[in-house]
Write a protein that holds these residues in place. Structure first.
Motif, PDB file in Angstrom:
ATOM      1  N   LYS B 313       0.845  -1.186   0.000  1.00  0.00           N
ATOM      2  CA  LYS B 313       0.000   0.000   0.000  1.00  0.00           C
ATOM      3  C   LYS B 313       0.883   1.239   0.000  1.00  0.00           C
ATOM      4  N   ILE B 314       0.511   2.196  -0.828  1.00  0.00           N
ATOM      5  CA  ILE B 314       1.386   3.350  -1.008  1.00  0.00           C
ATOM      6  C   ILE B 314       1.560   4.128   0.287  1.00  0.00           C
ATOM      7  N   LYS B 315       0.449   4.328   1.007  1.00  0.00           N
ATOM      8  CA  LYS B 315       0.560   5.136   2.214  1.00  0.00           C
ATOM      9  C   LYS B 315       1.445   4.467   3.260  1.00  0.00           C
ATOM     10  N   LEU B 318       4.949   4.957   2.213  1.00  0.00           N
ATOM     11  CA  LEU B 318       5.393   6.322   2.502  1.00  0.00           C
ATOM     12  C   LEU B 318       5.640   6.510   3.989  1.00  0.00           C
ATOM     13  N   LEU B 362      -1.450  11.370  -4.550  1.00  0.00           N
ATOM     14  CA  LEU B 362      -2.312  10.307  -4.035  1.00  0.00           C
ATOM     15  C   LEU B 362      -3.747  10.779  -3.953  1.00  0.00           C
ATOM     16  N   GLU B 368      -4.913   3.456  -3.442  1.00  0.00           N
ATOM     17  CA  GLU B 368      -4.268   2.993  -2.225  1.00  0.00           C
ATOM     18  C   GLU B 368      -3.120   2.033  -2.496  1.00  0.00           C
ATOM     19  N   GLU B 369      -3.341   1.120  -3.454  1.00  0.00           N
ATOM     20  CA  GLU B 369      -2.345   0.082  -3.695  1.00  0.00           C
ATOM     21  C   GLU B 369      -1.324   0.558  -4.725  1.00  0.00           C
ATOM     22  N   VAL B 370      -0.096   0.043  -4.589  1.00  0.00           N
ATOM     23  CA  VAL B 370       0.931   0.359  -5.577  1.00  0.00           C
ATOM     24  C   VAL B 370       0.495  -0.131  -6.952  1.00  0.00           C
ATOM     25  N   LEU B 373      -1.288   1.860  -9.714  1.00  0.00           N
ATOM     26  CA  LEU B 373      -0.591   2.856 -10.528  1.00  0.00           C
ATOM     27  C   LEU B 373      -0.387   2.386 -11.962  1.00  0.00           C
ATOM     28  N   TYR B 437      12.163   0.375  -3.509  1.00  0.00           N
ATOM     29  CA  TYR B 437      10.733   0.650  -3.369  1.00  0.00           C
ATOM     30  C   TYR B 437      10.298   1.939  -4.038  1.00  0.00           C
ATOM     31  N   TYR B 438      11.196   2.920  -4.114  1.00  0.00           N
ATOM     32  CA  TYR B 438      10.778   4.125  -4.828  1.00  0.00           C
ATOM     33  C   TYR B 438      10.637   3.833  -6.322  1.00  0.00           C
ATOM     34  N   LEU B 441       7.370   2.074  -7.656  1.00  0.00           N
ATOM     35  CA  LEU B 441       6.249   2.924  -8.065  1.00  0.00           C
ATOM     36  C   LEU B 441       6.423   3.382  -9.511  1.00  0.00           C
TER      37      LEU B 441
END
Lengths: 497, 499
Positions: B313-315, B318, B362, B368-370, B373, B437-438, B441
Motif C-alpha cells: 500500500k502506497i501510504k 510512505l 495520491l 491505495e495500492e501500488v 498505478l 521501493y521508490y 512505483l
C-alpha cells in the motif's frame, strides 16, 4: 564568447532537443526523429572542432570553464567552507571519449529508428542519456562527475525498462541495483576525499594527493579508497564477478541503447579507473597491479569461454565485451607506457567495434525478430552487405592487423609481457579463444545452411552509412594509430606511465 | 502582572502567532454561527490567507537582533524565523490539500473544524520553534499533538480513521509522558525551566551523580521525541496512523509534526546539553551521548528502509519512507557538523516539497495500492512524470533537491572529528535499498499496462500544488545555492539562539 563555454554547449546541447521535443505532438514520428538527430549534431561538430583545434596547438586548458555552484557551510560564520563549483574541462583522453560519445550518440539516434512506439519519450530520454555521458567525460569536479554518472543510470533505467525486449523490467532493475551499489561506493570515496581535503576538483585533488605523505590520508586509507574505486568502477566495466547485470542489458535492451551501453557507458568504468584510480593513488595502484592482472586474465578467459558456448548473438557479444574489458585491465596492470596506451586504445576501439556490432544486430532484429544464430543462418545469401559488415566487425574484434583492435591488444600485451611474462602467456590463450568464438559465430551466421529461407531486405543505402563511418574509424585507427596516440601522449606521461 | 508590564513587551515578535491564533478563533466562531448552506471551503481559503499574512509578517521580522519577550519564554531569533517559514509554507500546502479533500462519506459537518484544528496545531509547532523555556516548549508540543489526535480521527464514520486516531492517542500519550518525565529531571537538577539559564547553571555542575541524572533526562526526552519524529523503534504507530488518517492530515504528520520534533531536539539538546561538561571534563555531555543518537539514526534508517520494501500500500510505504527520512535527519543531528542547522533546514525544505507532491498525487488519483498505478503513464503522462520526479527526489537521485540534502548530510557526517564513517556508510547503503521501493512505483506507473482504470477524484488545485512542488524539487536540485544564499543572507548568525 570565449572558449570557456564551448564544453558547456557541447554537454547541454542535447538538452535543447529535449525542450524542443516537449513541444512536438507525440504522434508526429518523422518530426520527432528529425529533431532528435539534429540535436545530437552540435555536440558532434563542436567536439570535432575541439579535436582539430587541439591538434593545431590550442592548449586544452583554455576550454575549461568554471562557475560557482553551491556552498555548504556559512563562510562568514565558520572559516571553512565546502564549495562545489560547476567546472568543465578536458584532457586528451576525455576529449577523445567525448568525441566517441557524440559520434555514437548520433549513430545510435539513427539506429533508434527501429523503435516502434513512444518515440517522444524515447528520444527525450535518449538525449538526456547523451547529456549524462558527455558530462561524465567533461566534468572537472568529482561531484559533477557523479551527478552526470547518475543521470546516465536513470536514463538507461527508463530506456531499458520501457523499450527493452522480453525481460525488460528485471533487466532495468538489475541495472539499477548493481549500478546503484557501484555509485554508492563511488559516492563514499568522493565524499571522503571531499570532506578531508576540502576540494572536489580533480586536478586539485591530484596535486594534494600526490604531495601527501600520510598527513591527509594514511597509505592504508588510500589503499582502501582505491579498492573501493576498483569495486565501484569494476561493476560498471564490468570486472568479473560483477558482470551479470551487463549480460542481461546486452541481451534485453534495445539495440541502439546497447550501442551506447557497450560503446560508451561501460567505458566510464575504464575512464574512472584510469582517471581517478591511477590518477589519485599511483603508488597504491602499483601495489595492486598483480591482482589487477589476475582479474584481467580471468575476465579475458571467462568471457571468451562463455562466449564460446552461447547460441544467441547478443549473448556472445556480451561475453565478448567482458573478455575485451579484460584487455583494458591487463593493460593497466602493466602500468608502463605501452600498457596504459593499450588500455586507452582498447577503450576507444572496443567502443567503436561494439557499436558496429550492435548497429548490425538492430538491423537483423528488425528483419528476423530474433538474433539467435540458428535464425540468422545463411545471412550471406539473404543480406550480403550486412553479412559483409558483420564479417569485418568480427575480424576487427578478434584483432586483425590493420584494424583498431589489433593496435590495442598488441600494446596491452606488449606492456604485460614486460612486467608479468607468465601471466601474459596465460592471457595469450584469450586471443586464440577470441578468434575461435568470433569466427564460430560470424562464419556460422554468414555461411551456415538455412532450412527455410526467409526473404528479407538487405541494408538500404540509408542504413549503410552509419556502418561505414564506424568502419572508417576502426580502420583509420588501425592503420594510423598516431591519430589517437598523439592526443593521448601528454596524459600518459602525466600518469607516470 | 499589571497592564503596563503587559504593554511593555514588544508583542510584534509574536505577530505571526497572533495572526494564526486570531484566524483560528474567528474560524471556530464562523463555523458555529454561519448557516449550513454556506460552503465551508471558504473557511479554508480564509485560513490560507491567514498563513500568507503570517509569512509576510514573519518576513518583516527578518534582520531584527534576536530578542525575547515574556520573561525569556518566547524568543525571536534567526533559528525560530527560519524554521517557522518552513512550518508555515508546509501548513499552507497542507491546507490547500485539505480544501480539495473530498472523502467518500463527505466531511460537510466537520469541514470547518478541519481548518481551525490545522491552524491550532500549526500554532503549537510555531511556539515550539520560538520557545526558550521548558514550559512553552511543552505547551507548544501539546497544542500540536492534541489537535492532531482529533485531526487523525476526523472522518468519524470511517473505521480505519477511528482506529488510527485511537492508536495515535495512546502512543502519543505515552510519548508525551516520557518526555515530560525527562524534562522533570532537568528541572529538578537545574531548578529552572528557562533553557539558557539552565545551560548556565548546569555548566557549573560538579557532582558527577547529577550528570547521570542528566544523561537519563536526555535519553527520556530523546525517546519521547522519537515518537514525534517517527524514529525506530518508536515508530510503530506510523504506518497505521498514516494509512488511516485523511491525506492532508497524513501530510501534516509527516512534515510539520516531524519538523517540529527536530526543532525541539535542536533547540533543547544544543542549548542545554552542549554546554554541560562531560564526566571526564574534556568534552560536552552531548558529545558523550552522541553514540545513542548514532544508534537511533542507524536503526531508524535500516528499519525504515527494509520494512518499506515489503509494503504494497502506497501510504504504508510512505510511512516507512518517512521513518527512513527521520533517520537521515538524525544523522545530521548526530554528526553535529559546523553547518548542521543549515543542513536540517535544507533537508526539511526539500522533504516538504517532495512529500506534499506525493500526497497531492495520491489525493488526486484516489488510489491505495501500488498496483493501481499501472498504466499511469498512458492515462496521464504528466502525472506520471511528476510522480517519477518526486520518487527520484525521495530516492536522492542527482538533479533533485533530495540529492543535495543527502549530500549535505553525508558531508556533515564525514567532515567532523571524530568522523562517522559507519553512519555515513549506513546512510548510503540504505539509500540504495530505498531505490528498490521508490522505483517500484515508477515501474508500475511507466512499464506496466493498466488492468483496470481508476477514477481520478482530484481537482485542479491538486494539479497546481503538484506542479509547484515538483518544480521546487528540481529547482533546488539544480540551483541549491538559491536556498543556501537565502539562508546565509538573512540568517547570518544562525546560532544566535545559543546566546
Amino acid at each position: 564568447m570565449g572558449f570557456p563555454f564551448i564544453l558547456t554547449i557541447i554537454v547541454f546541447a542535447p538538452l535543447l532537443g529535449v525542450l524542443l521535443l516537449t513541444l512536438v505532438a507525440k504522434t508526429k514520428e518523422k518530426l520527432i526523429k528529425t529533431v532528435a538527430i539534429l540535436s545530437t549534431l552540435p555536440s558532434l561538430f563542436l567536439s570535432i572542432y575541439l579535436i582539430i583545434s587541439s591538434k593545431m596547438g590550442v592548449e586544452l586548458v583554455s576550454y575549461s570553464g568554471k562557475l560557482s555552484w553551491m556552498q555548504f557551510g556559512n563562510p562568514e560564520v565558520f572559516g571553512k567552507l565546502y564549495s562545489i563549483d560547476y567546472e568543465l574541462g578536458v584532457d586528451g583522453f576525455s576529449l577523445i571519449l567525448l568525441l566517441l560519445t557524440a559520434l555514437l550518440s548520433t549513430l545510435a539516434a539513427f539506429a533508434s529508428f527501429q523503435i516502434k512506439a513512444g518515440w517522444k519519450g524515447y528520444y527525450m530520454l535518449f538525449l538526456l542519456l547523451e547529456v549524462g555521458m558527455l558530462g561524465v567525460f567533461a566534468a572537472e569536479n568529482l561531484i559533477l562527475f557523479f551527478i552526470f554518472f547518475e543521470v546516465t543510470l536513470v536514463a538507461t533505467f527508463f530506456l531499458i525498462g520501457k523499450w527493452g525486449l522480453y525481460e525488460k523490467e528485471r533487466t532495468a532493475f538489475s541495472l539499477l541495483i548493481y549500478n546503484g551499489m557501484g555509485s554508492a561506493i563511488l559516492l563514499v570515496v568522493i565524499m571522503v576525499l571531499f570532506a578531508k581535503t576540502g576540494t572536489a576538483n580533480i586536478d586539485a585533488l591530484m596535486s594534494i594527493l600526490s604531495a601527501d605523505d600520510g598527513t591527509v590520508f594514511s597509505s592504508k586509507v588510500k589503499t582502501g579508497l582505491l579498492i573501493a574505486l576498483f569495486i565501484a568502477f569494476g561493476i560498471k566495466l564490468p570486472i568479473w564477478p560483477f558482470h551479470s547485470w551487463m549480460v542481461k542489458v546486452h541481451s534485453e535492451a534495445p539495440a541502439a541503447i546497447v550501442m551506447l551501453h557497450a560503446g560508451v557507458l561501460l567505458k566510464i568504468g575504464a575512464y574512472g579507473l584510469i582517471h581517478f584510480g591511477l590518477g589519485f593513488f599511483p603508488k597504491q595502484f602499483e601495489s595492486l597491479t598483480l591482482w589487477l592482472a589476475i582479474l584481467g586474465v580471468i575476465n579475458l578467459l571467462y568471457g571468451a569461454f562463455l562466449a564460446l558456448s552461447q547460441q544467441e548473438l547478443r549473448k556472445i557479444l556480451a561475453y565478448s565485451s567482458i573478455s575485451h574489458m579484460g584487455i583494458v585491465l591487463i593493460g593497466l596492470a602493466a602500468l608502463n607506457e605501452a600498457g596504459i596506451q593499450g588500455a586507452m586504445f582498447q577503450v576507444v576501439s572496443h567502443g567503436l567495434i561494439a557499436a558496429l556490432f550492435f548497429y548490425l544486430i538492430g538491423i537483423f532484429y528488425e528483419r528476423y525478430q530474433s538474433t539467435s544464430m540458428a535464425d540468422l543462418n545463411g545471412l550471406a545469401k539473404t543480406m550480403p552487405i550486412a553479412s559483409g559488415f558483420l564479417l569485418v566487425a568480427g575480424l576487427a574484434s578478434l584483432g586483425l592487423p590493420g584494424m583498431s583492435g589489433f593496435v590495442a591488444e598488441f600494446l596491452a600485451f606488449l606492456g604485460l609481457f614486460q612486467e608479468w611474462p607468465v601471466i601474459a602467456v596465460i592471457a595469450c590463450l584469450g586471443i586464440i579463444l577470441t578468434a575461435v568464438y568470433i569466427l564460430r559465430a560470424v562464419l556460422g551466421i554468414t555461411f551456415g545452411q538455412q532450412e527455410k529461407a526467409k526473404m528479407v531486405r538487405d541494408m538500404t543505402a540509408f542504413e549503410i552509412w552509419p556502418a561505414i563511418i564506424l568502419l572508417l574509424c576502426i580502420v583509420g585507427i588501425g592503420v594510423y594509430p598516431d591519430i589517437l596516440s598523439s592526443t593521448l601522449k601528454s596524459i600518459i606521461i602525466g600518469l607516470g606511465g | 502582572m499589571d497592564l503596563d508590564t503587559l504593554l511593555s513587551f514588544s508583542w510584534h515578535a509574536m505577530g505571526p502567532e497572533f495572526i494564526i491564533l486570531g484566524t483560528a478563533t474567528l474560524l471556530s466562531l464562523l463555523d458555529l454561527f454561519l448557516p449550513r448552506s454556506f460552503h465551508r471551503k471558504w473557511l479554508g481559503w480564509l485560513s490560507v490567507a491567514s498563513i500568507v499574512a503570517a509569512i509576510v509578517f514573519l518576513l518583516t521580522l527578518i534582520g531584527d537582533t534576536p530578542f525575547a519577550i515574556l520573561y525569556d519564554t518566547f524568543r525571536l531569533d534567526s533559528f525560530a524565523i527560519a524554521f517557522k517559514l518552513v512550518l508555515l509554507v508546509a501548513a499552507g500546502f497542507v491546507l490547500l490539500l485539505a480544501i480539495s479533500y473530498e472523502p467518500k462519506e463527505k466531511l460537510t459537518e466537520f469541514r470547518g473544524e478541519f481548518f481551525y484544528l490545522f491552524l491550532v496545531a500549526l500554532l503549537g509547532a510555531m511556539i515550539m520553534s520560538s520557545s526558550g523555556d521548558l514550559i512553552t516548549l511543552f505547551v507548544g508540543l501539546e497544542l500540536m499533538t492534541l489537535s492532531s489526535y482529533i485531526l487523525v480521527g476526523i472522518r468519524k464514520k470511517h473505521l480505519p480513521s477511528n482506529e488510527s486516531a485511537m492508536k495515535y492517542v495512546i502512543n502519543g500519550g505515552i510519548a508525551t509522558a516520557i518526555t515530560l518525565f525527562g524534562m522533570s529531571y532537568l528541572y529538578g537538577v537545574a531548578g529552572t525551566t528557562n533553557l539558557l539559564e539552565m545551560a548556565e547553571r548546569l555548566q557549573e555542575l560538579t557532582n558527577t551523580q547529577h550528570l547521570f541524572l542528566l544523561a537519563l533526562a536526555f535519553l527520556m526526552i530523546l525517546v519521547g521525541l522519537s515518537f514525534k519524529i517517527a524514529a525506530a523503534p518508536f515508530h510503530m504507530w506510523t504506518p497505521d496512523v498514516y494509512e488511516g488518517a485523511p491525506i492532508p492530515v497524513t501530510a501534516f504528520l509527516s512534515i510539520i509534526s516531524k519538523a517540529a520534533g527536530f526543532i525541539l531536539i535542536i533547540r533543547m539538546f544544543i542549548t542545554v546539553f552542549y554546554h554541560i561538561p562531560d564526566v571526564s571534563n574534556n568534552s560536552s555531555l552531548l558529545m558523550a551521548l552522541q553514540s545513542f543518537l548514532a544508534v537511533l539514526a542507524a536503526v531508524t534508517m535500516i528499519w525504515g528502509n527494509i520494512v518499506a520494501l515489503r509494503q504494497t500500500k502506497i501510504k504504508r510505504m510512505l510511512a516507512y519512507s518517512s521513518v527512513a527520512h527521520a533517520g537521515y535527519l538524525l544523522v545530521a543531528v548526530t554528526a553535529f557538523s559546523a553547518f548542521m542547522v543549515e543542513t536540517i533546514w535544507f533537508y526539511l525544505t526539500a522533504y516538504l516539497f517532495m512529500t506534499i507532491a506525493v500526497f497531492s498525487l495520491l489525493q488526486l488519483m484516489n488510489i491505495e495500492e501500488v498496483k493501481q498505478l499501472s498504466g499511469l503513464s498512458k492515462r496521464a503522462p504528466l502525472l506520471a512524470v511528476a510522480l517519477a520526479l518526486t520518487m527520484l527526489g525521495l530516492a536522492g537521485i542527482p538533479g533533485t533537491s533530495g540529492f543535495i540534502g543527502k549530500l549535505n548530510i553525508f558531508l556533515g557526517a564525514l567532515s567532523t572529528e571524530p568522523t562517522h564513517y559507519l553512519l555515513a556508510a549506513i546512510l548510503i547503503a540504505t539509500t540504495v535499498i530505498s531505490y528498490i521501493y521508490y522505483f517500484k512505483l515508477i515501474i508500475y506507473a511507466f512499464f506496466r499496462e493498466a488492468n483496470r482504470t481508476f477514477q481520478m477524484s482530484g481537482k485542479k488545485m491538486n494539479g497546481v500544488i503538484i506542479s509547484i512542488c515538483v518544480l521546487m524539487t528540481v529547482l533546488l536540485g539544480v540551483f541549491p545555492q538559491l536556498a543556501y544564499d537565502f539562508l546565509h543572507q538573512n540568517f547570518l548568525s544562525f546560532y544566535d539562539f545559543l546566546q
